[in-house]
Every structure is written in structure tokens, then in C-alpha cells.
Design a protein around this motif. Structure first.
Motif, PDB file in Angstrom:
ATOM      1  N   VAL A  11      -4.950 -11.373   7.853  1.00 29.44           N
ATOM      2  CA  VAL A  11      -4.310 -12.682   7.703  1.00 29.44           C
ATOM      3  C   VAL A  11      -2.803 -12.577   7.838  1.00 29.44           C
ATOM      4  CG1 VAL A  11      -3.935 -14.598   6.108  1.00 29.44           C
ATOM      5  CG2 VAL A  11      -6.186 -13.505   6.242  1.00 29.44           C
ATOM      6  N   ASP A  12      -2.195 -11.553   7.227  1.00 27.74           N
ATOM      7  CA  ASP A  12      -0.749 -11.408   7.277  1.00 27.74           C
ATOM      8  C   ASP A  12      -0.378  -9.936   7.398  1.00 27.74           C
ATOM      9  OD1 ASP A  12      -1.070 -10.259   4.724  1.00 27.74           O
ATOM     10  OD2 ASP A  12      -0.727 -12.185   3.736  1.00 27.74           O
ATOM     11  N   ASP A  13       0.921  -9.658   7.461  1.00 31.24           N
ATOM     12  CA  ASP A  13       1.400  -8.289   7.657  1.00 31.24           C
ATOM     13  C   ASP A  13       1.005  -7.372   6.508  1.00 31.24           C
ATOM     14  OD1 ASP A  13       2.511  -9.007  10.047  1.00 31.24           O
ATOM     15  OD2 ASP A  13       4.544  -9.270   9.258  1.00 31.24           O
ATOM     16  N   ASN A  14       1.043  -7.875   5.288  1.00 29.10           N
ATOM     17  CA  ASN A  14       0.680  -7.044   4.137  1.00 29.10           C
ATOM     18  C   ASN A  14      -0.783  -6.621   4.193  1.00 29.10           C
ATOM     19  OD1 ASN A  14       3.234  -7.074   2.935  1.00 29.10           O
ATOM     20  ND2 ASN A  14       2.814  -9.005   1.875  1.00 29.10           N
ATOM     21  N   GLU A  15      -1.638  -7.576   4.559  1.00 26.42           N
ATOM     22  CA  GLU A  15      -3.059  -7.262   4.665  1.00 26.42           C
ATOM     23  C   GLU A  15      -3.317  -6.285   5.803  1.00 26.42           C
ATOM     24  OE1 GLU A  15      -7.380  -9.496   5.233  1.00 26.42           O
ATOM     25  OE2 GLU A  15      -5.565 -10.674   4.841  1.00 26.42           O
ATOM     26  N   LYS A  16      -2.612  -6.481   6.923  1.00 21.48           N
ATOM     27  CA  LYS A  16      -2.783  -5.566   8.060  1.00 21.48           C
ATOM     28  C   LYS A  16      -2.328  -4.159   7.681  1.00 21.48           C
ATOM     29  CE  LYS A  16      -1.736  -4.948  12.967  1.00 21.48           C
ATOM     30  NZ  LYS A  16      -1.656  -3.478  12.817  1.00 21.48           N
ATOM     31  N   PHE A  17      -1.197  -4.063   6.981  1.00 21.27           N
ATOM     32  CA  PHE A  17      -0.705  -2.764   6.549  1.00 21.27           C
ATOM     33  C   PHE A  17      -1.740  -2.057   5.681  1.00 21.27           C
ATOM     34  CE2 PHE A  17       1.449   0.228   3.834  1.00 21.27           C
ATOM     35  CZ  PHE A  17       2.417   0.796   4.628  1.00 21.27           C
ATOM     36  N   ASP A  18      -2.290  -2.765   4.726  1.00 22.82           N
ATOM     37  CA  ASP A  18      -3.277  -2.178   3.824  1.00 22.82           C
ATOM     38  C   ASP A  18      -4.551  -1.784   4.558  1.00 22.82           C
ATOM     39  OD1 ASP A  18      -1.495  -2.495   1.789  1.00 22.82           O
ATOM     40  OD2 ASP A  18      -2.573  -4.117   0.764  1.00 22.82           O
ATOM     41  N   ASN A  19      -4.976  -2.613   5.510  1.00 24.92           N
ATOM     42  CA  ASN A  19      -6.165  -2.283   6.296  1.00 24.92           C
ATOM     43  C   ASN A  19      -5.939  -1.007   7.113  1.00 24.92           C
ATOM     44  OD1 ASN A  19      -7.510  -4.510   5.315  1.00 24.92           O
ATOM     45  ND2 ASN A  19      -7.186  -5.771   7.136  1.00 24.92           N
ATOM     46  N   ASP A  20      -4.765  -0.932   7.750  1.00 25.67           N
ATOM     47  CA  ASP A  20      -4.438   0.252   8.546  1.00 25.67           C
ATOM     48  C   ASP A  20      -4.353   1.498   7.673  1.00 25.67           C
ATOM     49  OD1 ASP A  20      -4.362  -1.303  10.791  1.00 25.67           O
ATOM     50  OD2 ASP A  20      -2.179  -1.386  10.941  1.00 25.67           O
ATOM     51  N   PHE A  21      -3.737   1.343   6.510  1.00 25.15           N
ATOM     52  CA  PHE A  21      -3.585   2.481   5.605  1.00 25.15           C
ATOM     53  C   PHE A  21      -4.952   2.948   5.102  1.00 25.15           C
ATOM     54  CE2 PHE A  21      -2.565   4.145   1.243  1.00 25.15           C
ATOM     55  CZ  PHE A  21      -1.918   5.305   1.678  1.00 25.15           C
ATOM     56  N   MET A  22      -5.819   2.009   4.785  1.00 23.58           N
ATOM     57  CA  MET A  22      -7.166   2.354   4.323  1.00 23.58           C
ATOM     58  C   MET A  22      -7.951   3.058   5.427  1.00 23.58           C
ATOM     59  SD  MET A  22      -9.990  -0.122   2.489  1.00 23.58           S
ATOM     60  CE  MET A  22     -10.101  -1.225   3.917  1.00 23.58           C
ATOM     61  N   LEU A  23      -7.822   2.560   6.658  1.00 24.84           N
ATOM     62  CA  LEU A  23      -8.507   3.180   7.792  1.00 24.84           C
ATOM     63  C   LEU A  23      -7.963   4.583   8.043  1.00 24.84           C
ATOM     64  CD1 LEU A  23     -10.513   2.867  10.180  1.00 24.84           C
ATOM     65  CD2 LEU A  23      -8.597   1.942  11.513  1.00 24.84           C
ATOM     66  N   MET A  24      -6.641   4.720   8.030  1.00 22.08           N
ATOM     67  CA  MET A  24      -6.012   6.012   8.283  1.00 22.08           C
ATOM     68  C   MET A  24      -6.441   7.053   7.254  1.00 22.08           C
ATOM     69  SD  MET A  24      -2.001   7.154   8.174  1.00 22.08           S
ATOM     70  CE  MET A  24      -2.038   7.366   6.378  1.00 22.08           C
ATOM     71  N   THR A  25      -6.327   6.708   5.983  1.00 25.07           N
ATOM     72  CA  THR A  25      -6.641   7.675   4.937  1.00 25.07           C
ATOM     73  C   THR A  25      -8.116   8.052   4.931  1.00 25.07           C
ATOM     74  OG1 THR A  25      -6.875   5.871   3.317  1.00 25.07           O
ATOM     75  CG2 THR A  25      -4.730   6.933   3.477  1.00 25.07           C
ATOM     76  N   GLY A  26      -8.987   7.077   5.190  1.00 25.84           N
ATOM     77  CA  GLY A  26     -10.413   7.370   5.234  1.00 25.84           C
ATOM     78  C   GLY A  26     -10.770   8.328   6.352  1.00 25.84           C
ATOM     79  N   GLU A  27     -10.180   8.097   7.535  1.00 26.44           N
ATOM     80  CA  GLU A  27     -10.489   8.943   8.685  1.00 26.44           C
ATOM     81  C   GLU A  27      -9.835  10.314   8.569  1.00 26.44           C
ATOM     82  OE1 GLU A  27     -12.605   8.259  11.202  1.00 26.44           O
ATOM     83  OE2 GLU A  27     -13.112   6.393  10.179  1.00 26.44           O
ATOM     84  N   LEU A  28      -8.567  10.341   8.159  1.00 28.42           N
ATOM     85  CA  LEU A  28      -7.863  11.622   8.101  1.00 28.42           C
ATOM     86  C   LEU A  28      -8.430  12.544   7.025  1.00 28.42           C
ATOM     87  CD1 LEU A  28      -4.085  10.752   8.673  1.00 28.42           C
ATOM     88  CD2 LEU A  28      -5.755  11.655  10.299  1.00 28.42           C
ATOM     89  N   SER A  29      -8.893  11.983   5.927  1.00 27.21           N
ATOM     90  CA  SER A  29      -9.477  12.842   4.887  1.00 27.21           C
ATOM     91  C   SER A  29     -10.729  13.539   5.414  1.00 27.21           C
ATOM     92  CB  SER A  29      -9.795  12.026   3.637  1.00 27.21           C
ATOM     93  OG  SER A  29     -10.791  11.053   3.892  1.00 27.21           O
TER      94      SER A  29
END
Length: 298
Positions: free
Chosen positions: A264-282
Motif C-alpha cells: 500500500v505504501d513505502d513503509n509496507e513495501k520496505f517491510d515486505n522486502d525486508f521480510m522476503l530478504m531475511t527469509g531467503e538469505l537465512s
């Protein structure tokens, strides 16, 4: 947001330090702009610009070390000091000696410092208390060590260790190339560096070039070993593994970008990207450690 370079450290898994406890610890070293007579200032700053020093998404934490450094080139100091030395020579009838010249340069630096330009830089760190990863987004070990030094100073008795594996990355990467065989879940890409271990330090580097097995084996037979290797994990993330166990040039591939949810907004996109990044990189880091023989325990 995606980290570009991974300097990897280990924490106990799970690590029971809460975001609130880390926030309180980092607050003792909160970043403040450098004063007019300071050359360097470092401290913890808000990664999202909202005063919070620890940003949390699904137990994954993001922190940021801010640095402000004044730009005062030695050439400028020398130029101004030389002009002042000439005036001083005319006044006293002889040039200033070595000690006097050193003191003059120090005074010039102090005079110029308030007018020097400031450069601001930030280094992000991801803390995964669930799986025990701490990853600094830094291209050089020195920059990561600087972050770790500040972190250990702020967080009392933080049980942080460097990542250690059972087998040398150089030995393992060389074997992968020699046998033209990549580990499970990974593919070998078209970039690598082979370097001789002798006095010659001869090196050959392939960039976006097909790695012909016979050519690679010839270099290995002549005494070269693999010090950098481009790889892809599960068709999802590409990266370069180095001899120092650093993971560089990290890129999320199209198959992952297609799965990104609309925000919906930049904050939500940031959190989605961060969640995706951390899940995959771990997961990727766990598989990479396994490919290198597993973790080395003291």
C-alpha cells in the motif's frame, strides 16, 4: 530493501535478547552530528528515520551505524601550510624546522576543520535472533569490524562470533571447478578468479565468460586456486563467494521479484522486502554453510 554484500557472524540460536533491550543498549551511543572541530563522529541511528534504533519485522531486526566524516585532504593542508611557512620565513629570516613545520600543519588542520565538507554514510546490520545470524551489509571486512566493535561496546556480553566452517572456501571452490560439479541447490555462474599461491601471485579472472572445464583444470594443475566464485542459489539469489567467506554482489533474481506482494505504501513495501530478504538469505546461508562442510565448532 536488499543487502548487497554480506559479512556474516554467528549468534546462539535462538538468541533471547529482545528488540527493546537492544534499543536501550544502542541508545547509549546514539548518533549526533559532528561538531565543528570534530573530524569523525559515529553512532547508532534510526534505519527508518523514525527515532527507533531497532526496526523489527517478524522478529527480524535491522539496525544502522551512522558515520559523519569531514573531508580535509592532506594536499590542502600542505598547500596552506606551505604558504604560511613562506610568510614565517620572511618574518624570521629562516625557514621553519621539521618540528615547527609539523606544528604548523596541525594548526592549519585545526583552522580548516570547521570549514571542511562532511560526508555522511550508513551501514546496515541485520540481526536474526531465531536462526542466529548477524549480517553486516559491507563490502570490506574492515567496515564490518567497525560496526561489530561499536555493537559489542553497546550491547553488554553479546555472544557474537565470526562464522567458521569445516572446510576452507578456497579448497572447496577449487574442487567444485576441478570436478565441474556444484553443490546441491547451487549452480556455478560465469565469473571466477583463480590465483597462484607461490611468489608469482599469478591470477586469471573470468568475467561473464563460460568456464570451460579443461581450461580451468589446466590453471588448477599449474598451481592456481579459486579465490572468488559466482554462484546462484535455487534460481533465486545470485552472489559471489570469496576466499574470506564473504558473500558479495548479492542480487534477487526475477523469479523472486515476481513473487513480491503489492504494498500500500513505502513503509509496507520496505517491510515486505525486508521480510522476503531475511527469509531467503537465512535459508541460503544455511545451505552455503552445509556446502562448505558445516560449521566448525570450537
Amino acid at each position: 530493501m536488499w543487502f548487497k554484500n554480506l559479512q556474516v557472524y554467528r549468534l546462539p540460536a535462538p538468541w533471547n535478547k529482545t528488540p527493546e533491550e537492544i534499543e536501550q543498549a544502542l541508545a547509549t551511543q546514539r548518533f549526533a552530528p559532528a561538531s565543528s572541530n570534530e573530524m569523525l563522529r559515529q553512532g547508532w541511528d534510526s534505519p527508518r528515520g523514525n527515532e527507533q534504533l531497532v526496526h523489527v519485522v517478524h522478529k527480524q531486526m535491522l539496525i544502522m551505524l551512522g558515520t559523519e566524516k569531514k573531508l580535509l585532504p592532506t594536499s590542502v593542508i600542505n598547500q596552506v601550510a606551505k604558504a604560511k611557512a613562506k610568510d614565517l620565513e620572511e618574518q624570521q629570516g629562516f625557514p621553519p624546522g621539521k618540528k615547527a613545520m609539523k606544528e604548523l600543519k596541525e594548526r592549519v588542520a585545526d583552522e580548516l576543520l570547521p570549514r571542511a565538507f562532511s560526508i555522511r554514510s550508513n551501514v546496515f546490520t541485520w540481526i536474526d535472533p531465531v536462526n542466529g545470524w548477524l549480517v553486516v551489509d559491507a563490502a570490506s571486512p574492515a567496515k564490518a569490524d567497525d560496526v561489530v566493535k561499536h555493537l559489542l561496546k553497546a550491547v553488554d556480553r553479546m555472544p557474537l562470533e565470526s562464522l567458521r566452517v569445516q572446510r576452507s572456501p578456497v579448497t572447496v571452490m577449487t574442487a567444485w571447478l576441478e570436478h565441474d560439479e556444484s553443490p546441491a541447490g547451487f549452480t556455478i555462474d560465469m565469473d571466477t578468479e583463480l590465483r597462484a599461491t607461490g611468489e608469482s601471485r599469478a591470477a586469471v579472472r573470468y568475467v561473464k565468460h563460460t568456464l570451460e572445464p579443461e581450461d580451468i583444470r589446466r590453471h588448477i594443475k599449474s598451481g592456481k586456486q579459486c579465490t572468488r566464485l559466482a554462484m546462484t542459489w535455487n534460481d533465486r539469489i545470485s552472489f559471489v563467494l570469496t576466499e574470506a567467506l564473504a558473500v558479495k554482489s548479492v542480487k534477487a533474481l526475477d523469479v523472486m521479484k515476481e513473487n513480491e506482494s503489492s504494498a500500500v505504501d513505502d513503509n509496507e513495501k520496505f517491510d515486505n522486502d525486508f521480510m522476503l530478504m531475511t527469509g531467503e538469505l537465512s535459508k541460503m546461508l544455511a545451505d552455503l554453510v552445509e556446502a562448505l562442510g558445516g560449521e566448525a565448532r570450537v
